[in-house]
Design a protein around this motif. Structure first.
Motif, PDB file in Angstrom:
ATOM      1  N   LEU A  90       0.817  -1.218   0.000  1.00 47.86           N
ATOM      2  CA  LEU A  90       0.000   0.000   0.000  1.00 47.86           C
ATOM      3  C   LEU A  90       0.851   1.269   0.000  1.00 47.86           C
ATOM      4  CD1 LEU A  90      -2.721   1.533   0.296  1.00 47.86           C
ATOM      5  CD2 LEU A  90      -2.485   1.228   2.779  1.00 47.86           C
ATOM      6  N   PHE A  91       1.788   1.358   0.929  1.00 49.18           N
ATOM      7  CA  PHE A  91       2.532   2.608   1.079  1.00 49.18           C
ATOM      8  C   PHE A  91       3.729   2.706   0.136  1.00 49.18           C
ATOM      9  CE2 PHE A  91       0.559   2.209   5.414  1.00 49.18           C
ATOM     10  CZ  PHE A  91      -0.354   3.236   5.218  1.00 49.18           C
ATOM     11  N   GLU A  92       4.110   1.603  -0.479  1.00 56.04           N
ATOM     12  CA  GLU A  92       5.151   1.646  -1.504  1.00 56.04           C
ATOM     13  C   GLU A  92       4.551   2.012  -2.863  1.00 56.04           C
ATOM     14  OE1 GLU A  92       6.428  -0.278   1.935  1.00 56.04           O
ATOM     15  OE2 GLU A  92       4.868  -1.083   0.597  1.00 56.04           O
ATOM     16  N   LYS A  93       3.417   1.416  -3.178  1.00 53.51           N
ATOM     17  CA  LYS A  93       2.764   1.691  -4.464  1.00 53.51           C
ATOM     18  C   LYS A  93       2.124   3.075  -4.489  1.00 53.51           C
ATOM     19  CE  LYS A  93       1.686  -3.219  -5.157  1.00 53.51           C
ATOM     20  NZ  LYS A  93       0.612  -4.254  -5.175  1.00 53.51           N
ATOM     21  N   PHE A  94       1.714   3.549  -3.320  1.00 60.86           N
ATOM     22  CA  PHE A  94       1.034   4.840  -3.229  1.00 60.86           C
ATOM     23  C   PHE A  94       1.717   5.680  -2.148  1.00 60.86           C
ATOM     24  CE2 PHE A  94      -1.899   1.440  -4.323  1.00 60.86           C
ATOM     25  CZ  PHE A  94      -2.365   1.868  -5.548  1.00 60.86           C
ATOM     26  N   PRO A  95       2.854   6.268  -2.452  1.00 58.38           N
ATOM     27  CA  PRO A  95       3.572   7.067  -1.448  1.00 58.38           C
ATOM     28  C   PRO A  95       2.692   8.187  -0.916  1.00 58.38           C
ATOM     29  CG  PRO A  95       4.951   6.667  -3.372  1.00 58.38           C
ATOM     30  CD  PRO A  95       3.566   6.228  -3.745  1.00 58.38           C
ATOM     31  N   MET A  96       2.700   8.354   0.401  1.00 61.96           N
ATOM     32  CA  MET A  96       1.896   9.404   1.007  1.00 61.96           C
ATOM     33  C   MET A  96       2.589   9.934   2.243  1.00 61.96           C
ATOM     34  SD  MET A  96      -1.260   6.954   2.302  1.00 61.96           S
ATOM     35  CE  MET A  96      -1.370   6.063   0.733  1.00 61.96           C
ATOM     36  N   ASP A  97       2.363  11.209   2.515  1.00 66.02           N
ATOM     37  CA  ASP A  97       2.989  11.866   3.656  1.00 66.02           C
ATOM     38  C   ASP A  97       2.250  11.591   4.958  1.00 66.02           C
ATOM     39  OD1 ASP A  97       5.003  13.354   2.061  1.00 66.02           O
ATOM     40  OD2 ASP A  97       3.228  14.328   1.235  1.00 66.02           O
ATOM     41  N   ALA A  98       0.971  11.324   4.881  1.00 67.15           N
ATOM     42  CA  ALA A  98       0.158  11.073   6.067  1.00 67.15           C
ATOM     43  C   ALA A  98      -1.079  10.299   5.656  1.00 67.15           C
ATOM     44  CB  ALA A  98      -0.237  12.393   6.748  1.00 67.15           C
ATOM     45  N   VAL A  99      -1.748   9.717   6.653  1.00 67.30           N
ATOM     46  CA  VAL A  99      -2.957   8.945   6.375  1.00 67.30           C
ATOM     47  C   VAL A  99      -3.992   9.260   7.456  1.00 67.30           C
ATOM     48  CG1 VAL A  99      -2.133   6.896   7.646  1.00 67.30           C
ATOM     49  CG2 VAL A  99      -3.842   6.631   5.832  1.00 67.30           C
ATOM     50  N   TYR A 100      -5.261   9.339   7.039  1.00 71.50           N
ATOM     51  CA  TYR A 100      -6.325   9.769   7.945  1.00 71.50           C
ATOM     52  C   TYR A 100      -7.507   8.795   7.885  1.00 71.50           C
ATOM     53  CZ  TYR A 100      -3.859  14.261   8.005  1.00 71.50           C
ATOM     54  OH  TYR A 100      -2.905  15.248   8.144  1.00 71.50           O
ATOM     55  N   GLY A 101      -8.186   8.636   9.023  1.00 72.66           N
ATOM     56  CA  GLY A 101      -9.371   7.791   9.095  1.00 72.66           C
ATOM     57  C   GLY A 101     -10.495   8.483   9.837  1.00 72.66           C
ATOM     58  N   LEU A 102     -11.707   7.944   9.707  1.00 74.02           N
ATOM     59  CA  LEU A 102     -12.909   8.526  10.317  1.00 74.02           C
ATOM     60  C   LEU A 102     -13.878   7.412  10.678  1.00 74.02           C
ATOM     61  CD1 LEU A 102     -14.981  11.553   9.005  1.00 74.02           C
ATOM     62  CD2 LEU A 102     -16.087   9.355   9.341  1.00 74.02           C
ATOM     63  N   HIS A 103     -14.589   7.575  11.790  1.00 73.45           N
ATOM     64  CA  HIS A 103     -15.627   6.620  12.182  1.00 73.45           C
ATOM     65  C   HIS A 103     -16.805   7.368  12.786  1.00 73.45           C
ATOM     66  CE1 HIS A 103     -17.514   2.951  13.635  1.00 73.45           C
ATOM     67  NE2 HIS A 103     -16.513   2.239  13.150  1.00 73.45           N
ATOM     68  N   ASN A 104     -17.997   6.903  12.485  1.00 71.90           N
ATOM     69  CA  ASN A 104     -19.187   7.497  13.101  1.00 71.90           C
ATOM     70  C   ASN A 104     -19.327   7.008  14.541  1.00 71.90           C
ATOM     71  OD1 ASN A 104     -21.873   5.571  13.429  1.00 71.90           O
ATOM     72  ND2 ASN A 104     -20.384   4.736  11.953  1.00 71.90           N
ATOM     73  N   LEU A 105     -20.045   7.782  15.365  1.00 72.46           N
ATOM     74  CA  LEU A 105     -20.267   7.390  16.757  1.00 72.46           C
ATOM     75  C   LEU A 105     -21.678   7.776  17.196  1.00 72.46           C
ATOM     76  CD1 LEU A 105     -18.967   6.104  19.260  1.00 72.46           C
ATOM     77  CD2 LEU A 105     -18.348   8.406  19.999  1.00 72.46           C
ATOM     78  N   PRO A 106     -22.554   6.795  17.411  1.00 77.75           N
ATOM     79  CA  PRO A 106     -23.859   7.086  17.992  1.00 77.75           C
ATOM     80  C   PRO A 106     -23.691   7.699  19.384  1.00 77.75           C
ATOM     81  CG  PRO A 106     -23.801   4.868  17.059  1.00 77.75           C
ATOM     82  CD  PRO A 106     -22.392   5.368  17.069  1.00 77.75           C
ATOM     83  N   GLY A 107     -24.597   8.606  19.722  1.00 80.04           N
ATOM     84  CA  GLY A 107     -24.495   9.308  20.997  1.00 80.04           C
ATOM     85  C   GLY A 107     -23.917  10.700  20.835  1.00 80.04           C
ATOM     86  N   LEU A 108     -23.101  10.897  19.808  1.00 83.12           N
ATOM     87  CA  LEU A 108     -22.641  12.236  19.446  1.00 83.12           C
ATOM     88  C   LEU A 108     -23.655  12.854  18.494  1.00 83.12           C
ATOM     89  CD1 LEU A 108     -18.800  12.041  18.647  1.00 83.12           C
ATOM     90  CD2 LEU A 108     -19.875  13.020  20.666  1.00 83.12           C
ATOM     91  N   PRO A 109     -24.011  14.116  18.671  1.00 83.63           N
ATOM     92  CA  PRO A 109     -24.950  14.754  17.746  1.00 83.63           C
ATOM     93  C   PRO A 109     -24.387  14.814  16.334  1.00 83.63           C
ATOM     94  CG  PRO A 109     -24.637  16.080  19.741  1.00 83.63           C
ATOM     95  CD  PRO A 109     -23.583  15.016  19.764  1.00 83.63           C
ATOM     96  N   VAL A 110     -25.258  14.767  15.355  1.00 84.09           N
ATOM     97  CA  VAL A 110     -24.830  14.949  13.970  1.00 84.09           C
ATOM     98  C   VAL A 110     -24.203  16.336  13.834  1.00 84.09           C
ATOM     99  CG1 VAL A 110     -25.646  15.202  11.594  1.00 84.09           C
ATOM    100  CG2 VAL A 110     -26.546  13.375  13.024  1.00 84.09           C
ATOM    101  N   GLY A 111     -23.055  16.398  13.175  1.00 83.50           N
ATOM    102  CA  GLY A 111     -22.336  17.653  13.028  1.00 83.50           C
ATOM    103  C   GLY A 111     -21.290  17.882  14.094  1.00 83.50           C
ATOM    104  N   HIS A 112     -21.181  16.937  15.034  1.00 83.78           N
ATOM    105  CA  HIS A 112     -20.158  17.060  16.079  1.00 83.78           C
ATOM    106  C   HIS A 112     -19.018  16.088  15.784  1.00 83.78           C
ATOM    107  CE1 HIS A 112     -18.638  18.252  20.007  1.00 83.78           C
ATOM    108  NE2 HIS A 112     -18.351  16.980  20.240  1.00 83.78           N
ATOM    109  N   PHE A 113     -17.788  16.560  15.937  1.00 83.70           N
ATOM    110  CA  PHE A 113     -16.592  15.754  15.719  1.00 83.70           C
ATOM    111  C   PHE A 113     -15.801  15.671  17.021  1.00 83.70           C
ATOM    112  CE2 PHE A 113     -17.890  17.159  11.598  1.00 83.70           C
ATOM    113  CZ  PHE A 113     -17.515  16.162  10.706  1.00 83.70           C
ATOM    114  N   ALA A 114     -15.044  14.579  17.180  1.00 79.60           N
ATOM    115  CA  ALA A 114     -14.283  14.385  18.408  1.00 79.60           C
ATOM    116  C   ALA A 114     -12.980  13.665  18.103  1.00 79.60           C
ATOM    117  CB  ALA A 114     -15.101  13.576  19.419  1.00 79.60           C
ATOM    118  N   ILE A 115     -11.910  14.106  18.759  1.00 77.04           N
ATOM    119  CA  ILE A 115     -10.593  13.509  18.515  1.00 77.04           C
ATOM    120  C   ILE A 115      -9.741  13.696  19.768  1.00 77.04           C
ATOM    121  CG2 ILE A 115      -9.534  15.603  17.549  1.00 77.04           C
ATOM    122  CD1 ILE A 115      -8.157  13.781  15.464  1.00 77.04           C
TER     123      ILE A 115
END
Length: 394
Positions: free
Chosen positions: A154-179
């Motif tokens: 993956l990282f040899e064929k597609f060199p990248m400086d950084a990688v990011y992920g996201l997951h939904n969470l029930p209990g958090l209001p729509v439009g709210h993000f947490a990290i």
């Protein structure tokens, strides 16, 4: 920065796409249909798509602009998961799962749809310059899909400086993000304890070595590991999830199998739990004269967010109209296969609200009544697009 907001036409298309994924869930690496329709849609939009990375994973690449600016020399990865859960859905709405024992009860249908939507939005955004590798991963739930893609280059064929992920969470209001910067998601260790006693007639317990009594004692004493050996400043959980015997109505069992999992946020905690667990098992079995077998393994490593990329995520979410962001949300006890990608590359993983009200949207992840909240699609797409712009320049 110019806002890049999906049109109503695109959102309506994506809602239909998401519901189709929900109706046709696939497990583990057997996500051939899911992977194919995502790849076909992105190819039709003009992206370069590479299929069968890590068996059924795919990477779609968007590269725009010349190489004369700082942003155009950068490349980042955005990752979504595609697999469903081996659960029978309890919902009765029209887009419920058509596959018995398969169900998108974790929202991976929504994750894949939002990442697809972000790719479609960015390809039409003349202000975007740089390279994004959109990573669609199989088998997140079993914790082996990230390794499969990494081991397949993956990282040899597609060199990248950084990688990011996201997951939904029930209990958090729509439009709210947490990290949370640093340790964010826990490790998951799994264990199995087999106790071999000597069974017999239930009327003569003095003639047997009762593995149920031994097992019950072990279960109770395992609860002391976190409460008495793990520092209060460290978070950990030891959970017994199954207890099986070969006994019957009037037969004292000869064998007991106990299984479960453990959670925490660093390797030292994992080693401590395993050591104390083995001591409790061996001493208890020795006291009763029973034999035992103890297996302990790690399924998920702790997910650790990098500080610089976490701050970029906070800014990206903070740029969205009508959105809120908690940049110091604290640790969460579930585990995530994306941790393995963050061991290879700098990056960060963020949570977004699936809703705190509603019949389906506030249900916990992995609940048979859960459903991804389609009103969150636009927030997820806008977040990815905002992050794309910032990741090229920050």
């Amino acid at each position: 920065m110019k806002e890049s907001t999906p049109s109503n036409k695109l959102i309506n298309e994506l809602i239909g796409f998401r519901k189709d994924l929900h109706q046709n869930p696939e497990l583990a690496f057997d996500v051939n249909r899911t992977s194919t329709i995502i790849a076909d849609r992105l190819e039709a939009a003009g992206l370069t798509v590479t299929r069968n990375i890590g068996k059924t994973g795919l990477v779609a690449t968007l590269s725009q602009g010349s190489k004369s600016t700082k942003s155009n020399n950068r490349a980042v990865g955005f990752r979504a998961d595609m697999d469903a859960l081996p659960i029978t859905e309890a919902n009765q709405f029209s887009h419920r799962s058509t596959a018995q024992g398969k169900f998108h009860g974790c929202g991976h249908d929504g994750h894949s749809t939002m990442l697809l939507g972000a790719a479609l939005q960015l390809i039409d955004d003349s202000d975007f310059e740089g390279t994004i590798h959109f990573i669609f991963q199989p088998d997140e739930e079993n914790g082996t899909g990230a390794d499969a893609m990494i081991n397949d280059g993956l990282f040899e064929k597609f060199p990248m400086d950084a990688v990011y992920g996201l997951h939904n969470l029930p209990g958090l209001p729509v439009g709210h993000f947490a990290i949370q910067s640093g340790p964010f998601c826990s490790f998951e260790d799994n264990f199995e304890i087999t106790i071999q006693g000597r069974g017999g007639h239930s009327s003569m317990p003095d003639k047997v070595i009762d593995p149920i009594v031994i097992g019950a004692s072990i279960v109770m004493n395992l609860q002391s590991i976190v409460s008495r050996f793990v520092p209060a400043s460290d978070h950990a959980v030891v959970s017994i999830t199954d207890f099986q015997t070969d006994g019957a109505r009037n037969i004292l069992a000869s064998n007991v199998t106990i299984s479960g999992d453990c959670r925490g946020f660093d390797k030292a905690t994992s080693v401590l739990i395993k050591t104390k667990m083995e001591q409790i098992i061996s001493h208890t079995c020795a006291a009763f004269g029973a034999k035992f077998c103890f297996n302990y393994s790690t399924s998920f490593e702790p997910l650790v967010n990098h500080a610089e990329q976490s701050e970029i995520c906070v800014k990206a979410a903070g740029n969205l109209p009508d959105a809120t962001i908690d940049g110091n949300y604290g640790r969460v006890s579930f585990s995530e296969d994306f941790a393995k990608m963050l061991k290879q590359k700098p990056g960060a993983y963020i949570l977004m609200g699936n809703g705190d009200t509603g019949e389906h949207y506030s249900k916990p992840l992995h609940n048979p009544f859960y459903d991804f909240n389609d009103t969150a699609l636009a927030y997820g797409i806008n977040y990815w697009c905002s992050l794309a712009m910032l990741a090229m320049t920050e």
